[in-house]
Design a protein around this motif. Structure first.
Motif, PDB file in Angstrom:
ATOM      1  N   LEU A   1       4.128  -3.434  -6.240  1.00  0.00           N
ATOM      2  CA  LEU A   1       4.162  -2.767  -6.467  1.00  0.00           C
ATOM      3  C   LEU A   1       3.976  -1.862  -7.836  1.00  0.00           C
ATOM      4  N   THR A   2       2.993  -1.022  -7.655  1.00  0.00           N
ATOM      5  CA  THR A   2       2.695  -0.323  -8.508  1.00  0.00           C
ATOM      6  C   THR A   2       2.637   0.988  -8.501  1.00  0.00           C
ATOM      7  N   ALA A   3       3.719   1.254  -9.060  1.00  0.00           N
ATOM      8  CA  ALA A   3       4.251   2.972  -9.610  1.00  0.00           C
ATOM      9  C   ALA A   3       4.214   3.623 -10.955  1.00  0.00           C
ATOM     10  N   SER A   4       3.763   4.662 -10.598  1.00  0.00           N
ATOM     11  CA  SER A   4       4.052   6.008 -11.656  1.00  0.00           C
ATOM     12  C   SER A   4       3.825   7.600 -11.188  1.00  0.00           C
ATOM     13  N   TYR A   5       4.428   8.453 -12.237  1.00  0.00           N
ATOM     14  CA  TYR A   5       4.873   9.506 -11.929  1.00  0.00           C
ATOM     15  C   TYR A   5       4.855  10.138 -12.777  1.00  0.00           C
ATOM     16  N   PRO A   6       3.982  11.052 -13.934  1.00  0.00           N
ATOM     17  CA  PRO A   6       4.265  11.856 -14.903  1.00  0.00           C
ATOM     18  C   PRO A   6       4.855  13.103 -15.245  1.00  0.00           C
ATOM     19  N   LEU A   7       6.010  13.011 -15.333  1.00  0.00           N
ATOM     20  CA  LEU A   7       6.961  14.550 -15.473  1.00  0.00           C
ATOM     21  C   LEU A   7       6.253  15.681 -15.779  1.00  0.00           C
ATOM     22  N   GLY A   8       7.062  16.627 -15.091  1.00  0.00           N
ATOM     23  CA  GLY A   8       6.437  18.383 -15.183  1.00  0.00           C
ATOM     24  C   GLY A   8       4.863  18.338 -15.271  1.00  0.00           C
TER      25      GLY A   8
ATOM     26  N   GLN B   1      -8.157 -11.487  -5.511  1.00  0.00           N
ATOM     27  CA  GLN B   1      -6.902 -10.267  -5.787  1.00  0.00           C
ATOM     28  C   GLN B   1      -7.539  -8.524  -4.782  1.00  0.00           C
ATOM     29  N   TYR B   2      -6.633  -8.011  -4.390  1.00  0.00           N
ATOM     30  CA  TYR B   2      -6.642  -6.661  -3.195  1.00  0.00           C
ATOM     31  C   TYR B   2      -5.545  -5.820  -3.477  1.00  0.00           C
ATOM     32  N   THR B   3      -6.476  -4.797  -3.954  1.00  0.00           N
ATOM     33  CA  THR B   3      -5.503  -3.264  -4.537  1.00  0.00           C
ATOM     34  C   THR B   3      -5.386  -2.568  -3.971  1.00  0.00           C
ATOM     35  N   GLN B   4      -4.460  -1.771  -2.550  1.00  0.00           N
ATOM     36  CA  GLN B   4      -4.800  -0.681  -2.143  1.00  0.00           C
ATOM     37  C   GLN B   4      -3.973  -0.056  -2.363  1.00  0.00           C
ATOM     38  N   PRO B   5      -4.714   1.277  -3.103  1.00  0.00           N
ATOM     39  CA  PRO B   5      -3.922   2.358  -3.518  1.00  0.00           C
ATOM     40  C   PRO B   5      -2.781   3.092  -1.808  1.00  0.00           C
TER      41      PRO B   5
ATOM     42  N   LEU C   1      -1.136  13.321  -6.733  1.00  0.00           N
ATOM     43  CA  LEU C   1      -0.359  12.714  -5.989  1.00  0.00           C
ATOM     44  C   LEU C   1       0.551  11.298  -6.696  1.00  0.00           C
ATOM     45  N   PRO C   2       1.902  10.812  -6.544  1.00  0.00           N
ATOM     46  CA  PRO C   2       2.143   9.608  -7.406  1.00  0.00           C
ATOM     47  C   PRO C   2       1.339   8.578  -7.677  1.00  0.00           C
ATOM     48  N   THR C   3       1.314   7.520  -7.739  1.00  0.00           N
ATOM     49  CA  THR C   3       0.699   6.346  -7.745  1.00  0.00           C
ATOM     50  C   THR C   3       1.641   5.432  -7.710  1.00  0.00           C
ATOM     51  N   LEU C   4       0.735   4.837  -6.704  1.00  0.00           N
ATOM     52  CA  LEU C   4       1.510   3.870  -5.637  1.00  0.00           C
ATOM     53  C   LEU C   4       0.678   2.787  -5.214  1.00  0.00           C
ATOM     54  N   ASP C   5       0.237   1.406  -6.181  1.00  0.00           N
ATOM     55  CA  ASP C   5      -0.154   1.057  -5.834  1.00  0.00           C
ATOM     56  C   ASP C   5      -0.220  -0.616  -5.047  1.00  0.00           C
ATOM     57  N   LEU C   6      -0.605  -1.229  -4.189  1.00  0.00           N
ATOM     58  CA  LEU C   6       0.371  -2.212  -3.336  1.00  0.00           C
ATOM     59  C   LEU C   6      -0.810  -3.383  -3.906  1.00  0.00           C
ATOM     60  N   SER C   7      -0.546  -4.583  -4.015  1.00  0.00           N
ATOM     61  CA  SER C   7      -1.283  -5.638  -4.698  1.00  0.00           C
ATOM     62  C   SER C   7      -1.172  -7.238  -4.535  1.00  0.00           C
ATOM     63  N   ALA C   8      -2.099  -7.861  -3.670  1.00  0.00           N
ATOM     64  CA  ALA C   8      -1.377  -9.141  -2.732  1.00  0.00           C
ATOM     65  C   ALA C   8      -2.442 -10.077  -3.976  1.00  0.00           C
TER      66      ALA C   8
END
Length: 531
Positions: free
Chosen positions: A410-417, A169-173, A355-362
């Protein structure tokens, strides 16, 4: 020796001493020339003490080798090298392994449970390899899992059964963590910090050399002060002896002899003070050279044999060129700029973290099973061995790529405020701005310091030349008073006053010489290193 005479010409340590040719009214006192060579004063050596001759270069070499403070600082790069290796370890692969055994018994609640009581024995052996990369924040993991299961379950088709699984498994931010992260920032910071430590070590060594030089010349000056005061005392004692002869001949009063006695006592006190200053200065000088409390030099007497080489300045000091050099090369300014680089690295981390979190995993995985294969004539019937097997069957299936599994996500997260990352980013920007202002202020201070040091070179040279002229005039005045006193047209008080003025002029010229030498060295130092 001619060089020594030129260097200490301003000291005028050629003391004029007087001796009466006769006590008759027609005779005059002819002042003989003293045979003292300027710059050859030697320290008073207590009985049983070893005298050590030492040049300035020998003192510098000894300090650089043995000075305890510098020796301690030389360990800083070694210590930091291990810190840097610790930071690099974050990007080295990590191997994990696990071995386990499980024995479980389950009470049946259904005829489909495979028996009234099911016993399962399970053995696992798992291993994994993971690594973070120092570019783009990528992370790679590889897992190899194995298990062996044996059961009395009536429905088992493989018993014992072997299961193997390989997963990559390889994860790339893609946003947060791609340009910078804490681990990469730590590695870069350690590299910059290593350069700072080298600069600081060089600064400490250069400052030590400067301290040794100053202490060396000050020690030489204290020895010359002792010699001047000793010769002044001898002069006063000779004059007192002469006045006693004159008193017996009726040419001097008792009051004049008493005056001489007071002057002798004052000269004795001045000599004692000069010797005390020498002892204190020698101890300060030794502190820079000693390698410990057991260093033999501690109880020895040092004789600084070098005479300061003074090249009189014929042109005005080039202050603008010195300022340009200081702003480019000075070590404390370079350290401040390197520290700013660290702040820039931390700012990059704060920007990335905001920045928002957006990770690509394969991932890609292969699985295989093995073990004895059974068939049953009916549900729960007697097992019939169809094929013998074992652990290698599962590995063979993996090698043949029989059961591949692909996965992309694809995994994304973004805190509000307003979150902590954004607050840290604004704080990092303000800190960098604050550091820029501090850097500009330091540059201004360096410009002021270099300018002041340059002016001091010219000013101390003028003061030294003025002290030379003052000493020469005092010598002429003292010689004239001696002749006038021999002719009977000058009083004892006038002679003593002229002699005291000459001694004071010599000491002033000596200090002016040392001040100028130190000013020249300080002007060079402030262009290269800070305090």
């Amino acid at each position: 020796m001619k060089s020594c005479r030129n260097i200490f010409a301003g000291l005028a340590l050629v003391t004029l001493v007087v001796g009466p040719a006769s006590v008759s009214g027609q005779d005059v006192i002819v002042p003989p020339v003293d045979d003292y060579v300027p710059g050859t004063a030697r320290p008073p050596v207590p009985a049983g003490t070893l005298l050590v001759e030492m040049t300035l270069q020998e003192a510098i070499d000894r300090a650089l080798e043995l000075n305890l403070g510098l020796q301690s600082s030389k360990l800083d790069p070694v210590l930091h090298a291990w810190s840097q290796r610790a930071a690099q370890a974050a990007f080295r692969p990590t191997l994990n392994s696990n071995f386990g055994f499980n024995n479980s018994t389950q009470q049946s609640t259904s005829q489909l449970d495979g028996g009234a009581s099911t016993l399962t024995k399970r053995t696992t052996f798992n291993s994994s390899l993971s690594q973070a990369f120092p570019w783009y924040g990528g992370r790679l993991s590889a897992n190899f899992n194995n298990s062996r299961s044996e059961s009395n379950n009536a429905f088992s088709t493989r018993n014992p059964s072997f299961s193997s699984n390989v997963n990559l498994q390889y994860t790339q931010p893609l946003l947060n963590g791609r340009a910078a992260d804490t681990q990469r920032a730590q590695l870069e910071t350690q590299q910059i910090q290593g350069e700072i430590i080298e600069l600081q070590l060089d600064t400490e060594a250069q400052n030590l050399v400067d301290d040794v030089r100053r202490a060396y010349w000050t020690l030489r000056a204290t020895l010359e002060q002792i010699e001047i005061q000793r010769r002044s005392l001898a002069q006063q004692e000779r004059l007192m002896a002469e006045n006693r002869v004159r008193q017996e001949a009726g040419r001097a009063t008792e009051y004049q002899v008493i005056q001489n006695q007071a002057q002798v006592a004052t000269a004795q006190q001045s000599l004692l003070n000069a010797e005390i200053q020498w002892r204190n200065q020698e101890l300060l000088f030794k502190q820079l050279l000693l390698g410990g409390a057991d260093d033999p030099l501690l109880v020895q007497t040092i004789n600084p044999t070098d005479a300061p080489e003074l090249a009189l300045q014929s042109t005005i000091v080039d202050i603008p060129a010195a300022i340009e050099r200081a702003l480019s090369e000075r070590s404390d300014l370079r350290v401040q700029r390197e520290q700013r680089r660290i702040s820039e690295v931390n700012l990059d981390v704060s920007k990335s973290s905001a920045l928002p979190t957006l990770d690509l995993s394969a991932s890609y995985s292969l699985a295989g099973v093995g073990g004895n294969l059974f068939e049953r004539t009916s549900l729960g019937g007697a097992p019939i061995l169809v094929e013998s097997g074992g652990y290698l069957d599962g590995l063979g299936s993996i090698a043949d790529l029989d059961n591949p599994t692909w996965n992309v996500s694809l995994t994304a997260s973004y805190p509000l405020g307003v979150n902590s990352a954004k607050a840290n980013l604004e704080r990092a920007r303000l800190q960098l701005r604050q550091q820029d202002l501090a850097l500009r202020n330091q540059e201004l201070q360096i410009v002021t310091q270099v300018t002041s040091a340059g002016l001091a070179v010219d000013n101390t040279l003028l003061q030294y030349q003025a002290a030379q002229r003052s000493r020469e005039a005092s010598e002429q005045n003292a010689a004239a008073e001696q002749v006038r006193f021999g002719l009977g047209v000058a009083t004892n008080f006038e002679v003593l006053t002229a002699q005291n003025q000459l001694t004071s002029a010599r000491l002033s010229e000596l200090q002016a010489l040392i001040n100028h030498i130190n000013a020249v060295e300080e002007f060079q130092r402030v262009q290269r290193i800070g305090n």
